[in-house]
Design a protein around this motif. Structure first.
Motif, short mmCIF file in Angstrom:
data_model
loop_
_atom_site.label_atom_id
_atom_site.label_comp_id
_atom_site.label_asym_id
_atom_site.label_seq_id
_atom_site.Cartn_x
_atom_site.Cartn_y
_atom_site.Cartn_z
N ARG A 17 -4.29 -38.39 1.69
CA ARG A 17 -3.99 -37.55 0.83
C ARG A 17 -4.01 -36.03 1.91
O ARG A 17 -3.81 -35.54 1.50
CB ARG A 17 -4.91 -37.26 -0.25
CG ARG A 17 -5.30 -37.94 -1.32
CD ARG A 17 -5.78 -38.05 -2.16
NE ARG A 17 -5.46 -37.26 -3.55
CZ ARG A 17 -6.40 -35.61 -3.28
NH1 ARG A 17 -7.24 -35.22 -2.13
NH2 ARG A 17 -6.24 -34.40 -3.66
N CYS A 18 -3.45 -36.85 3.32
CA CYS A 18 -3.93 -35.75 4.65
C CYS A 18 -1.94 -35.24 4.29
O CYS A 18 -1.63 -35.82 4.21
CB CYS A 18 -4.23 -36.92 5.49
SG CYS A 18 -4.44 -35.49 7.02
N GLY A 19 -2.78 -33.92 4.95
CA GLY A 19 -1.30 -33.01 4.28
C GLY A 19 -1.50 -32.58 3.19
O GLY A 19 0.40 -31.79 3.96
N MET A 20 -1.41 -33.31 2.68
CA MET A 20 -0.51 -33.04 1.20
C MET A 20 -0.92 -30.72 0.77
O MET A 20 -1.83 -30.72 1.47
CB MET A 20 -1.51 -33.19 -0.15
CG MET A 20 -1.09 -34.48 0.08
SD MET A 20 -2.05 -35.69 -1.17
CE MET A 20 -1.59 -35.44 -3.14
N GLU A 21 0.62 -30.53 0.39
CA GLU A 21 0.54 -29.18 -0.35
C GLU A 21 -0.80 -28.48 -0.68
O GLU A 21 -1.33 -27.19 -0.53
CB GLU A 21 1.46 -29.24 -1.06
CG GLU A 21 2.91 -29.25 -0.20
CD GLU A 21 4.22 -28.89 -1.31
OE1 GLU A 21 4.27 -28.27 -2.03
OE2 GLU A 21 5.45 -29.46 -0.48
N GLU A 22 -1.52 -29.38 -1.45
CA GLU A 22 -2.36 -28.58 -2.44
C GLU A 22 -3.53 -28.84 -1.17
O GLU A 22 -4.81 -27.69 -2.00
CB GLU A 22 -2.87 -29.77 -3.66
CG GLU A 22 -2.09 -30.44 -4.54
CD GLU A 22 -1.04 -31.62 -4.83
OE1 GLU A 22 -0.99 -32.05 -5.54
OE2 GLU A 22 -0.85 -31.84 -3.15
N ALA A 23 -3.52 -29.46 -0.33
CA ALA A 23 -4.45 -28.07 0.62
C ALA A 23 -4.70 -27.42 1.50
O ALA A 23 -4.83 -27.56 2.44
CB ALA A 23 -4.75 -29.71 1.81
N VAL A 24 -3.70 -26.67 1.37
CA VAL A 24 -3.04 -25.43 2.40
C VAL A 24 -4.24 -24.42 2.70
O VAL A 24 -4.98 -24.25 0.77
CB VAL A 24 -1.70 -24.96 1.96
CG1 VAL A 24 -1.94 -24.41 0.47
CG2 VAL A 24 -1.29 -23.76 2.54
#
Length: 259
Positions: free
Chosen positions: A99-106
């Motif tokens: 899940r590293c760098g997913m859009e949700e983590a912006v």
């Protein structure tokens, strides 16, 4: 002849330890390469006790000296140990998958993340995290150079913490199958490592390969390693004292105009 001049002559003729003239040539090539660059970011990662302001790590000294040397260049120095950078959460191998760098983590903050590129769960989950102070400048830079120390055969812990926290830059491309960030592919990366007696060359090669995997341009001239001795068993006080003298000699040879 002054004490420092004698030291320089000793090392130039071969001290039985590191060949300072060879290291000086690499340092001079590094400086010559930077002469034609601008918008440069130096990330210093070595540490000392914060109250001992007189005791500056050798790699940090060099970074500061270079900035003084190139007075007319746009060089930013960020001393990474002074920032509050949380430990990587390991979302690359989470139970739910990578899940590293997913859009949700912006990082949803235009001041901290004007490019919109910063996507890290540890920044998302920790409001006091200061990794953004690095990425904001990184995405505006044409050259980034990490300055650090080799400790116990590895890059120091501050460098390692920082680099793990930047994993999302690489993971967005290799695992999430997104397009490479143009701010990274147009940026050149290098590393300057200082160590005492073990594994410096291998650490240098490893980190240069990591830069390539991240998508940086990695010219050889932007990286070099200085290690006082190849004898991993030499832990004498004299060895450490002599290493300080050799560092002074290196700076005098490579940066004569600021001495």
């Amino acid at each position: 002849m002054s004490a420092i001049s004698q030291t320089i002559q000793t090392f130039l003729s071969g001290s039985g330890k590191e060949n300072i003239s060879e290291v000086a040539k690499k340092c001079e090539a590094f400086l010559q390469y930077l002469r034609h660059k601008n918008d440069i970011l130096f990330l210093t990662t070595s540490t000392r006790y914060i109250e001992h302001t007189y005791d500056i790590p050798k790699s940090t000294q060099l970074a500061r000296d270079i900035k003084k040397h190139f007075k007319n260049k746009r060089i930013t120095i960020i001393d990474v140990p002074l920032l509050n950078i949380h430990t990587c959460e390991g979302n690359i191998s989470a139970k739910k998958g990578n899940r590293c760098g997913m859009e949700e983590a912006v990082l949803n903050d235009k001041k901290k993340n004007p490019s919109g590129n910063h996507r890290c769960w540890a920044s998302f989950n920790n409001k006091d995290d200061e990794l953004w102070k690095i990425t904001k400048v990184l995405f505006q830079s044409k050259v980034v150079v990490f300055f650090g120390s080799v400790r116990w055969g590895q890059a120091n812990s501050v460098y390692q913490r920082l680099f793990e926290r930047l994993s999302w830059i690489e993971n967005r491309v290799t695992t999430l199958q997104e397009k490479p960030l143009k701010e990274i592919t147009k940026c050149e990366a290098g590393i300057v490592l200082f160590g005492q007696n073990w594994n410096g060359k291998q650490v240098l090669e490893t980190q240069m390969q990591n830069f390539r995997w991240f998508g940086f341009q990695v010219p050889n001239e932007l990286s070099f390693n200085w290690q006082y001795t190849g004898d991993a068993e030499d832990e004498s006080q004299k060895s450490y004292d002599d290493a300080l003298k050799e560092f002074d000699a290196l700076v005098q040879i490579a940066l004569p105009s600021i001495i």
